[in-house]
Design a protein around this motif. Sequence first.
Motif, PDB file in Angstrom:
ATOM      1  N   PHE A  11       0.800  -1.205   0.020  1.00  0.00           N
ATOM      2  CA  PHE A  11       0.018   0.222  -0.007  1.00  0.00           C
ATOM      3  C   PHE A  11       0.615   1.202   0.157  1.00  0.00           C
ATOM      4  CE2 PHE A  11      -2.456   2.952   2.610  1.00  0.00           C
ATOM      5  CZ  PHE A  11      -3.753   3.123   1.698  1.00  0.00           C
ATOM      6  N   ILE A  20      -0.943   3.266  -8.994  1.00  0.00           N
ATOM      7  CA  ILE A  20      -1.949   2.331  -8.379  1.00  0.00           C
ATOM      8  C   ILE A  20      -2.345   1.265  -9.288  1.00  0.00           C
ATOM      9  CG2 ILE A  20      -4.169   2.296  -7.329  1.00  0.00           C
ATOM     10  CD1 ILE A  20      -3.403   5.349  -6.411  1.00  0.00           C
ATOM     11  N   ALA A  21      -2.284   0.067  -8.880  1.00  0.00           N
ATOM     12  CA  ALA A  21      -2.577  -1.183  -9.711  1.00  0.00           C
ATOM     13  C   ALA A  21      -4.052  -1.001  -9.952  1.00  0.00           C
ATOM     14  CB  ALA A  21      -1.944  -2.298  -9.318  1.00  0.00           C
ATOM     15  N   ASP A  22      -4.611  -1.094 -11.324  1.00  0.00           N
ATOM     16  CA  ASP A  22      -5.927  -1.081 -11.522  1.00  0.00           C
ATOM     17  C   ASP A  22      -6.158  -2.785 -11.035  1.00  0.00           C
ATOM     18  OD1 ASP A  22      -8.477  -1.497 -12.320  1.00  0.00           O
ATOM     19  OD2 ASP A  22      -8.058  -0.604 -14.445  1.00  0.00           O
ATOM     20  N   PRO A  23      -7.095  -3.222 -10.238  1.00  0.00           N
ATOM     21  CA  PRO A  23      -7.296  -4.410 -10.160  1.00  0.00           C
ATOM     22  C   PRO A  23      -7.671  -5.389 -11.213  1.00  0.00           C
ATOM     23  CG  PRO A  23      -8.792  -3.163  -8.810  1.00  0.00           C
ATOM     24  CD  PRO A  23      -7.994  -2.114  -9.589  1.00  0.00           C
ATOM     25  N   ALA A  24      -8.556  -4.408 -12.106  1.00  0.00           N
ATOM     26  CA  ALA A  24      -9.175  -4.965 -13.020  1.00  0.00           C
ATOM     27  C   ALA A  24      -8.194  -5.300 -14.181  1.00  0.00           C
ATOM     28  CB  ALA A  24     -10.396  -4.243 -13.570  1.00  0.00           C
ATOM     29  N   PRO A  28      -8.316 -10.815 -16.689  1.00  0.00           N
ATOM     30  CA  PRO A  28      -9.424 -10.291 -17.647  1.00  0.00           C
ATOM     31  C   PRO A  28      -8.882  -9.289 -18.375  1.00  0.00           C
ATOM     32  CG  PRO A  28     -10.157 -10.535 -15.433  1.00  0.00           C
ATOM     33  CD  PRO A  28      -8.555 -10.585 -15.400  1.00  0.00           C
ATOM     34  N   ARG A  93     -22.138  -7.150 -15.366  1.00  0.00           N
ATOM     35  CA  ARG A  93     -22.086  -6.902 -14.047  1.00  0.00           C
ATOM     36  C   ARG A  93     -22.609  -5.448 -13.752  1.00  0.00           C
ATOM     37  NH1 ARG A  93     -16.702  -6.855 -13.606  1.00  0.00           N
ATOM     38  NH2 ARG A  93     -16.524  -8.883 -13.011  1.00  0.00           N
ATOM     39  N   MET A  96     -26.160  -5.793 -14.194  1.00  0.00           N
ATOM     40  CA  MET A  96     -27.164  -6.398 -12.971  1.00  0.00           C
ATOM     41  C   MET A  96     -27.174  -5.350 -11.980  1.00  0.00           C
ATOM     42  SD  MET A  96     -25.999 -10.398 -11.942  1.00  0.00           S
ATOM     43  CE  MET A  96     -24.744  -9.912 -10.790  1.00  0.00           C
ATOM     44  N   ALA A  97     -25.952  -4.625 -11.639  1.00  0.00           N
ATOM     45  CA  ALA A  97     -26.287  -3.560 -10.591  1.00  0.00           C
ATOM     46  C   ALA A  97     -27.113  -2.692 -10.753  1.00  0.00           C
ATOM     47  CB  ALA A  97     -24.852  -2.918 -10.365  1.00  0.00           C
ATOM     48  N   SER A 100     -30.461  -4.098 -10.179  1.00  0.00           N
ATOM     49  CA  SER A 100     -30.821  -4.422  -8.820  1.00  0.00           C
ATOM     50  C   SER A 100     -31.343  -2.958  -8.045  1.00  0.00           C
ATOM     51  CB  SER A 100     -29.615  -4.938  -7.999  1.00  0.00           C
ATOM     52  OG  SER A 100     -29.773  -5.034  -6.859  1.00  0.00           O
ATOM     53  N   LEU A 103     -34.726  -1.988  -8.923  1.00  0.00           N
ATOM     54  CA  LEU A 103     -36.049  -2.642  -8.506  1.00  0.00           C
ATOM     55  C   LEU A 103     -35.951  -2.502  -7.105  1.00  0.00           C
ATOM     56  CD1 LEU A 103     -35.177  -6.521  -9.726  1.00  0.00           C
ATOM     57  CD2 LEU A 103     -37.556  -5.262  -9.744  1.00  0.00           C
ATOM     58  N   THR A 104     -34.908  -2.008  -6.410  1.00  0.00           N
ATOM     59  CA  THR A 104     -35.093  -1.483  -5.125  1.00  0.00           C
ATOM     60  C   THR A 104     -35.742  -0.068  -5.105  1.00  0.00           C
ATOM     61  OG1 THR A 104     -32.917  -2.493  -4.673  1.00  0.00           O
ATOM     62  CG2 THR A 104     -33.555  -1.088  -2.967  1.00  0.00           C
TER      63      THR A 104
ATOM     64  N   MET B 102     -20.356  -9.912  -7.672  1.00  0.00           N
ATOM     65  CA  MET B 102     -19.986  -8.486  -8.094  1.00  0.00           C
ATOM     66  C   MET B 102     -18.527  -7.931  -7.721  1.00  0.00           C
ATOM     67  SD  MET B 102     -22.890  -7.563  -9.460  1.00  0.00           S
ATOM     68  CE  MET B 102     -23.487  -5.911  -9.559  1.00  0.00           C
ATOM     69  N   PHE B 105     -14.945  -7.865  -9.864  1.00  0.00           N
ATOM     70  CA  PHE B 105     -14.304  -6.650 -10.583  1.00  0.00           C
ATOM     71  C   PHE B 105     -12.951  -6.330 -10.316  1.00  0.00           C
ATOM     72  CE2 PHE B 105     -15.677  -4.471  -7.031  1.00  0.00           C
ATOM     73  CZ  PHE B 105     -14.736  -3.421  -6.897  1.00  0.00           C
ATOM     74  N   THR B 106     -12.469  -6.955  -8.767  1.00  0.00           N
ATOM     75  CA  THR B 106     -11.193  -6.651  -8.319  1.00  0.00           C
ATOM     76  C   THR B 106     -10.157  -7.645  -9.040  1.00  0.00           C
ATOM     77  OG1 THR B 106     -11.786  -8.397  -6.753  1.00  0.00           O
ATOM     78  CG2 THR B 106     -12.302  -6.217  -6.153  1.00  0.00           C
TER      79      THR B 106
END
Lengths: 124, 235
Positions: A11, A20-24, A28, A93, A96-97, A100, A103-104, B102, B105-106
Amino acid sequence: MTSTETRADRFVRELAELKIADPAAGRPRLWLRLGATLMVLGPVLGVSAFLISHRTSSPLVQGDAITIGLGAVTVSVVGAALFLRYSLTGFLRFWMARQSYDLTHLADRVFEKEVSRDLTSRES
Amino acid sequence: MNVLLELREVRAAYDGVTVLHGVDLSVAAGQVVALLGPNGAGKTTTLRVAAGVHPVQSGRLVLGGRDVTGIAPRDLARAGVCLIPEGRGVFPNLSVRDNLLMMTFTGRSREHIEELAFSRFPVLARYASRAAGTLSGGEQQMLALARGLATDPAVLLLDELSMGLAPLVVTRLYEQVAEIARQGVAVLIVEQFAAAVLGIADHAAVLVRGRVERQGRPDSALRAELSALYLGSST
Protein backbone atom coordinates in the motif's frame (compact mmCIF):
# COMPACT_ATOMS: atom_id res chain seq x y z
CA MET A 1 7.75 -6.64 -5.40
CA THR A 2 9.13 -9.20 -3.00
CA SER A 3 7.14 -12.18 -1.77
CA THR A 4 7.63 -11.11 1.86
CA GLU A 5 6.01 -7.74 1.25
CA THR A 6 2.96 -7.21 3.47
CA ARG A 7 -0.27 -5.58 2.30
CA ALA A 8 0.63 -2.45 4.27
CA ASP A 9 4.07 -2.30 2.62
CA ARG A 10 2.53 -2.71 -0.81
CA PHE A 11 0.00 0.00 0.00
CA VAL A 12 2.78 2.40 1.01
CA ARG A 13 4.92 1.50 -2.02
CA GLU A 14 2.09 1.89 -4.53
CA LEU A 15 1.04 5.22 -3.07
CA ALA A 16 4.65 6.44 -2.93
CA GLU A 17 5.05 5.69 -6.62
CA LEU A 18 1.43 6.72 -7.19
CA LYS A 19 1.23 3.80 -9.54
CA ILE A 20 -1.97 2.35 -8.27
CA ALA A 21 -2.54 -1.00 -9.87
CA ASP A 22 -5.94 -1.30 -11.46
CA PRO A 23 -7.36 -4.49 -9.98
CA ALA A 24 -9.27 -5.08 -13.19
CA ALA A 25 -6.00 -4.89 -15.12
CA GLY A 26 -5.26 -8.46 -14.19
CA ARG A 27 -5.95 -11.48 -16.30
CA PRO A 28 -9.43 -10.47 -17.57
CA ARG A 29 -8.12 -7.17 -18.97
CA LEU A 30 -5.22 -9.04 -20.59
CA TRP A 31 -7.60 -11.50 -22.28
CA LEU A 32 -9.78 -8.62 -23.47
CA ARG A 33 -6.80 -6.88 -25.05
CA LEU A 34 -5.57 -10.14 -26.57
CA GLY A 35 -9.04 -10.71 -28.07
CA ALA A 36 -9.08 -7.24 -29.62
CA THR A 37 -5.57 -7.71 -31.00
CA LEU A 38 -6.48 -11.06 -32.56
CA MET A 39 -9.63 -9.57 -34.10
CA VAL A 40 -7.44 -6.99 -35.85
CA LEU A 41 -4.72 -9.49 -36.70
CA GLY A 42 -7.16 -11.90 -38.39
CA PRO A 43 -8.26 -9.59 -41.23
CA VAL A 44 -4.67 -8.35 -41.68
CA LEU A 45 -3.49 -11.93 -42.13
CA GLY A 46 -6.43 -12.64 -44.47
CA VAL A 47 -5.60 -9.68 -46.73
CA SER A 48 -1.90 -10.66 -46.66
CA ALA A 49 -2.81 -14.21 -47.70
CA PHE A 50 -4.97 -12.86 -50.52
CA LEU A 51 -2.15 -10.63 -51.80
CA ILE A 52 0.43 -13.43 -51.51
CA SER A 53 -1.72 -15.84 -53.53
CA HIS A 54 -2.37 -13.23 -56.25
CA ARG A 55 1.27 -12.29 -56.71
CA THR A 56 2.42 -15.79 -57.54
CA SER A 57 1.55 -18.64 -59.85
CA SER A 58 3.41 -21.19 -57.73
CA PRO A 59 0.97 -23.71 -56.27
CA LEU A 60 3.31 -24.19 -53.27
CA VAL A 61 3.18 -20.50 -52.33
CA GLN A 62 -0.56 -20.46 -52.96
CA GLY A 63 -0.86 -23.44 -50.64
CA ASP A 64 0.98 -21.45 -47.99
CA ALA A 65 -1.37 -18.51 -48.59
CA ILE A 66 -4.39 -20.80 -48.10
CA THR A 67 -2.89 -21.98 -44.80
CA ILE A 68 -2.34 -18.38 -43.72
CA GLY A 69 -5.91 -17.54 -44.77
CA LEU A 70 -7.36 -20.39 -42.71
CA GLY A 71 -5.16 -19.34 -39.80
CA ALA A 72 -6.53 -15.80 -40.19
CA VAL A 73 -10.12 -17.05 -39.93
CA THR A 74 -9.24 -19.06 -36.80
CA VAL A 75 -7.45 -16.09 -35.22
CA SER A 76 -10.44 -13.81 -35.93
CA VAL A 77 -12.95 -16.27 -34.46
CA VAL A 78 -10.87 -16.90 -31.34
CA GLY A 79 -10.22 -13.16 -30.94
CA ALA A 80 -13.92 -12.33 -31.28
CA ALA A 81 -14.86 -15.01 -28.76
CA LEU A 82 -12.33 -13.73 -26.21
CA PHE A 83 -13.34 -10.13 -26.74
CA LEU A 84 -17.05 -10.87 -26.38
CA ARG A 85 -16.53 -13.07 -23.32
CA TYR A 86 -14.55 -10.48 -21.36
CA SER A 87 -16.34 -7.34 -22.53
CA LEU A 88 -19.76 -8.88 -21.81
CA THR A 89 -18.66 -9.80 -18.27
CA GLY A 90 -18.01 -6.15 -17.48
CA PHE A 91 -21.19 -4.98 -19.18
CA LEU A 92 -23.40 -7.57 -17.50
CA ARG A 93 -21.97 -6.82 -14.07
CA PHE A 94 -22.99 -3.17 -14.32
CA TRP A 95 -26.30 -4.11 -15.93
CA MET A 96 -27.02 -6.39 -12.97
CA ALA A 97 -26.13 -3.63 -10.50
CA ARG A 98 -28.37 -1.20 -12.37
CA GLN A 99 -31.23 -3.71 -12.43
CA SER A 100 -30.87 -4.31 -8.73
CA TYR A 101 -30.85 -0.59 -8.00
CA ASP A 102 -33.93 0.01 -10.20
CA LEU A 103 -35.84 -2.81 -8.55
CA THR A 104 -35.03 -1.56 -5.07
CA HIS A 105 -36.06 1.95 -6.08
CA LEU A 106 -39.33 0.65 -7.55
CA ALA A 107 -40.04 -1.45 -4.47
CA ASP A 108 -39.47 1.59 -2.22
CA ARG A 109 -41.86 3.67 -4.31
CA VAL A 110 -44.56 0.99 -4.29
CA PHE A 111 -44.13 0.54 -0.56
CA GLU A 112 -44.40 4.29 0.06
CA LYS A 113 -47.57 4.44 -2.04
CA GLU A 114 -49.08 1.52 -0.13
CA VAL A 115 -48.28 3.10 3.21
CA SER A 116 -49.75 6.47 2.23
CA ARG A 117 -52.89 4.76 0.84
CA ASP A 118 -53.20 2.78 4.06
CA LEU A 119 -52.90 5.92 6.17
CA THR A 120 -55.43 7.80 4.00
CA SER A 121 -58.00 5.00 4.23
CA ARG A 122 -57.56 4.84 7.99
CA GLU A 123 -58.11 8.58 8.35
CA SER A 124 -61.28 8.46 6.26
CA MET B 1 4.55 2.13 13.69
CA ASN B 2 3.48 1.94 10.05
CA VAL B 3 0.88 4.70 9.81
CA LEU B 4 -1.36 4.08 6.80
CA LEU B 5 -4.04 6.73 7.24
CA GLU B 6 -3.65 10.27 8.50
CA LEU B 7 -5.98 13.22 8.58
CA ARG B 8 -4.12 16.46 9.23
CA GLU B 9 -6.06 19.54 10.26
CA VAL B 10 -8.92 18.50 8.02
CA ARG B 11 -11.79 20.91 7.55
CA ALA B 12 -14.82 19.92 5.50
CA ALA B 13 -18.17 21.49 4.74
CA TYR B 14 -21.60 20.88 3.27
CA ASP B 15 -22.93 23.77 1.19
CA GLY B 16 -20.59 26.20 2.85
CA VAL B 17 -21.42 25.06 6.38
CA THR B 18 -18.24 23.75 7.99
CA VAL B 19 -18.77 20.48 9.83
CA LEU B 20 -15.16 19.44 10.48
CA HIS B 21 -12.96 22.04 12.13
CA GLY B 22 -9.41 20.74 11.89
CA VAL B 23 -9.58 17.03 12.58
CA ASP B 24 -6.30 15.23 13.30
CA LEU B 25 -6.37 11.47 13.30
CA SER B 26 -4.05 8.60 12.36
CA VAL B 27 -4.41 4.84 11.99
CA ALA B 28 -1.50 2.43 11.73
CA ALA B 29 -1.38 -1.00 10.10
CA GLY B 30 -2.97 -3.57 12.38
CA GLN B 31 -4.55 -0.91 14.55
CA VAL B 32 -8.24 -0.44 15.32
CA VAL B 33 -9.20 3.17 15.93
CA ALA B 34 -12.69 4.02 17.15
CA LEU B 35 -14.12 7.39 16.26
CA LEU B 36 -16.89 8.12 18.71
CA GLY B 37 -19.24 10.95 19.37
CA PRO B 38 -22.86 12.03 19.42
CA ASN B 39 -25.13 12.44 16.43
CA GLY B 40 -24.06 15.20 14.06
CA ALA B 41 -20.50 15.35 15.38
CA GLY B 42 -19.04 14.79 11.91
CA LYS B 43 -18.03 11.14 12.26
CA THR B 44 -19.45 9.98 8.93
CA THR B 45 -18.03 13.03 7.17
CA THR B 46 -14.60 12.17 8.58
CA LEU B 47 -14.90 8.67 7.10
CA ARG B 48 -16.06 10.07 3.77
CA VAL B 49 -13.07 12.40 3.73
CA ALA B 50 -10.76 9.49 4.52
CA ALA B 51 -12.22 7.54 1.60
CA GLY B 52 -11.83 10.55 -0.70
CA VAL B 53 -15.59 10.68 -1.26
CA HIS B 54 -16.02 14.09 0.38
CA PRO B 55 -13.70 16.97 -0.56
CA VAL B 56 -11.69 18.79 2.10
CA GLN B 57 -11.84 22.55 2.50
CA SER B 58 -8.35 22.62 3.92
CA GLY B 59 -5.97 20.20 5.59
CA ARG B 60 -4.42 17.03 4.27
CA LEU B 61 -5.37 13.44 3.68
CA VAL B 62 -2.22 11.34 3.89
CA LEU B 63 -2.15 7.66 3.00
CA GLY B 64 0.96 5.59 3.49
CA GLY B 65 2.99 8.76 4.02
CA ARG B 66 1.83 10.34 0.78
CA ASP B 67 -0.41 13.34 0.47
CA VAL B 68 -3.39 12.15 -1.56
CA THR B 69 -5.72 15.10 -0.92
CA GLY B 70 -8.00 15.57 -3.90
CA ILE B 71 -7.23 12.21 -5.51
CA ALA B 72 -10.29 10.47 -6.95
CA PRO B 73 -11.97 8.00 -4.55
CA ARG B 74 -11.74 5.40 -7.33
CA ASP B 75 -7.94 5.57 -7.18
CA LEU B 76 -7.93 5.39 -3.38
CA ALA B 77 -10.22 2.34 -3.57
CA ARG B 78 -7.85 0.72 -6.06
CA ALA B 79 -4.93 1.41 -3.74
CA GLY B 80 -6.72 -0.41 -0.91
CA VAL B 81 -9.03 1.98 0.91
CA CYS B 82 -12.37 0.32 1.55
CA LEU B 83 -15.41 2.15 2.93
CA ILE B 84 -18.34 0.12 4.24
CA PRO B 85 -21.09 2.70 4.56
CA GLU B 86 -23.87 2.98 7.07
CA GLY B 87 -26.75 0.82 5.83
CA ARG B 88 -24.35 -1.86 4.55
CA GLY B 89 -24.56 -1.14 0.82
CA VAL B 90 -25.45 -4.65 -0.32
CA PHE B 91 -27.71 -5.31 -3.32
CA PRO B 92 -30.95 -6.47 -1.65
CA ASN B 93 -32.45 -8.09 -4.76
CA LEU B 94 -29.37 -10.10 -5.60
CA SER B 95 -28.52 -13.36 -3.91
CA VAL B 96 -25.60 -13.58 -1.51
CA ARG B 97 -23.63 -15.37 -4.21
CA ASP B 98 -24.40 -12.66 -6.80
CA ASN B 99 -23.45 -9.95 -4.32
CA LEU B 100 -20.09 -11.64 -3.96
CA LEU B 101 -19.88 -12.19 -7.72
CA MET B 102 -20.07 -8.43 -8.19
CA MET B 103 -16.72 -8.16 -6.44
CA THR B 104 -14.95 -10.06 -9.22
CA PHE B 105 -14.25 -6.62 -10.71
CA THR B 106 -11.25 -6.69 -8.38
CA GLY B 107 -9.68 -9.27 -10.66
CA ARG B 108 -10.15 -12.11 -8.19
CA SER B 109 -11.99 -15.24 -9.20
CA ARG B 110 -15.49 -15.97 -7.93
CA GLU B 111 -14.23 -19.13 -6.23
CA HIS B 112 -11.55 -17.20 -4.36
CA ILE B 113 -13.98 -14.53 -3.17
CA GLU B 114 -16.53 -17.12 -2.07
CA GLU B 115 -13.90 -19.09 -0.22
CA LEU B 116 -12.74 -15.92 1.53
CA ALA B 117 -16.30 -14.97 2.48
CA PHE B 118 -17.63 -18.40 3.43
CA SER B 119 -14.61 -19.38 5.51
CA ARG B 120 -14.91 -16.20 7.58
CA PHE B 121 -18.71 -16.13 7.68
CA PRO B 122 -20.05 -19.71 7.35
CA VAL B 123 -23.64 -18.49 7.70
CA LEU B 124 -23.32 -16.82 4.28
CA ALA B 125 -22.59 -20.19 2.68
CA ARG B 126 -25.84 -21.54 4.14
CA TYR B 127 -27.82 -18.67 2.61
CA ALA B 128 -25.79 -18.36 -0.59
CA SER B 129 -28.86 -18.55 -2.84
CA ARG B 130 -31.08 -16.28 -0.77
CA ALA B 131 -31.69 -12.65 -1.70
CA ALA B 132 -29.49 -10.41 0.42
CA GLY B 133 -32.51 -8.30 1.36
CA THR B 134 -34.09 -11.25 3.15
CA LEU B 135 -31.10 -11.77 5.46
CA SER B 136 -31.07 -10.46 9.01
CA GLY B 137 -29.26 -7.19 9.70
CA GLY B 138 -26.26 -9.03 11.15
CA GLU B 139 -26.00 -11.34 8.16
CA GLN B 140 -26.23 -8.40 5.78
CA GLN B 141 -23.44 -6.71 7.69
CA MET B 142 -21.39 -9.91 7.38
CA LEU B 143 -22.02 -9.84 3.63
CA ALA B 144 -20.96 -6.20 3.48
CA LEU B 145 -17.76 -7.06 5.37
CA ALA B 146 -17.11 -10.04 3.09
CA ARG B 147 -17.57 -7.81 0.04
CA GLY B 148 -15.16 -5.32 1.55
CA LEU B 149 -12.57 -7.99 2.26
CA ALA B 150 -12.78 -9.15 -1.35
CA THR B 151 -11.08 -5.88 -2.32
CA ASP B 152 -7.98 -6.85 -0.29
CA PRO B 153 -8.10 -3.63 1.74
CA ALA B 154 -5.13 -2.04 3.49
CA VAL B 155 -7.36 0.53 5.16
CA LEU B 156 -10.88 -0.45 6.22
CA LEU B 157 -13.39 2.27 7.08
CA LEU B 158 -16.54 1.11 8.86
CA ASP B 159 -19.53 3.33 9.44
CA GLU B 160 -21.94 2.40 12.24
CA LEU B 161 -21.38 -1.33 12.05
CA SER B 162 -23.68 -1.94 14.99
CA MET B 163 -26.67 0.01 13.67
CA GLY B 164 -29.90 -1.90 14.27
CA LEU B 165 -28.15 -5.08 15.42
CA ALA B 166 -28.52 -7.18 18.56
CA PRO B 167 -25.63 -6.80 21.06
CA LEU B 168 -24.54 -10.41 20.62
CA VAL B 169 -24.31 -10.01 16.83
CA VAL B 170 -22.37 -6.78 17.26
CA THR B 171 -19.88 -8.52 19.56
CA ARG B 172 -19.36 -11.29 16.98
CA LEU B 173 -18.90 -8.80 14.17
CA TYR B 174 -16.35 -6.85 16.17
CA GLU B 175 -14.46 -10.06 16.88
CA GLN B 176 -14.17 -10.48 13.10
CA VAL B 177 -13.04 -6.89 12.71
CA ALA B 178 -10.35 -7.42 15.34
CA GLU B 179 -9.22 -10.53 13.45
CA ILE B 180 -9.04 -8.52 10.20
CA ALA B 181 -6.91 -5.89 11.94
CA ARG B 182 -4.57 -8.57 13.28
CA GLN B 183 -3.79 -9.42 9.66
CA GLY B 184 -2.28 -5.94 9.25
CA VAL B 185 -5.26 -3.93 8.06
CA ALA B 186 -5.69 -0.41 9.45
CA VAL B 187 -9.27 -0.14 10.69
CA LEU B 188 -11.14 3.08 11.44
CA ILE B 189 -14.58 2.54 12.95
CA VAL B 190 -17.19 5.19 13.41
CA GLU B 191 -19.65 4.36 16.17
CA GLN B 192 -22.32 6.10 18.10
CA PHE B 193 -22.59 3.28 20.63
CA ALA B 194 -19.22 3.07 22.25
CA ALA B 195 -19.36 0.02 24.50
CA ALA B 196 -18.80 -2.72 21.94
CA VAL B 197 -16.17 -1.01 19.84
CA LEU B 198 -14.06 0.05 22.82
CA GLY B 199 -13.59 -3.63 23.59
CA ILE B 200 -11.48 -4.12 20.46
CA ALA B 201 -10.12 -0.61 19.82
CA ASP B 202 -6.43 0.14 20.37
CA HIS B 203 -7.10 3.83 20.24
CA ALA B 204 -10.20 5.98 20.48
CA ALA B 205 -11.00 9.53 19.48
CA VAL B 206 -14.00 11.51 20.61
CA LEU B 207 -15.42 13.88 18.04
CA VAL B 208 -17.69 16.69 19.22
CA ARG B 209 -19.08 19.32 16.87
CA GLY B 210 -16.42 18.63 14.26
CA ARG B 211 -13.44 18.69 16.63
CA VAL B 212 -11.50 15.85 18.21
CA GLU B 213 -12.04 16.69 21.86
CA ARG B 214 -9.98 13.85 23.22
CA GLN B 215 -8.06 10.84 21.98
CA GLY B 216 -6.01 8.12 23.53
CA ARG B 217 -6.18 4.55 24.75
CA PRO B 218 -9.74 3.45 25.55
CA ASP B 219 -9.14 3.46 29.30
CA SER B 220 -11.51 4.18 32.13
CA ALA B 221 -10.86 7.94 31.97
CA LEU B 222 -11.96 8.05 28.35
CA ARG B 223 -14.99 5.90 29.09
CA ALA B 224 -15.96 8.26 31.91
CA GLU B 225 -15.58 11.20 29.59
CA LEU B 226 -17.78 9.49 27.01
CA SER B 227 -20.43 8.82 29.62
CA ALA B 228 -20.37 12.48 30.53
CA LEU B 229 -20.69 13.41 26.89
CA TYR B 230 -23.65 11.14 26.24
CA LEU B 231 -25.43 11.46 29.56
CA GLY B 232 -24.48 15.02 30.40
CA SER B 233 -22.72 14.17 33.65
CA SER B 234 -19.68 12.22 34.78
CA THR B 235 -20.40 8.71 36.07
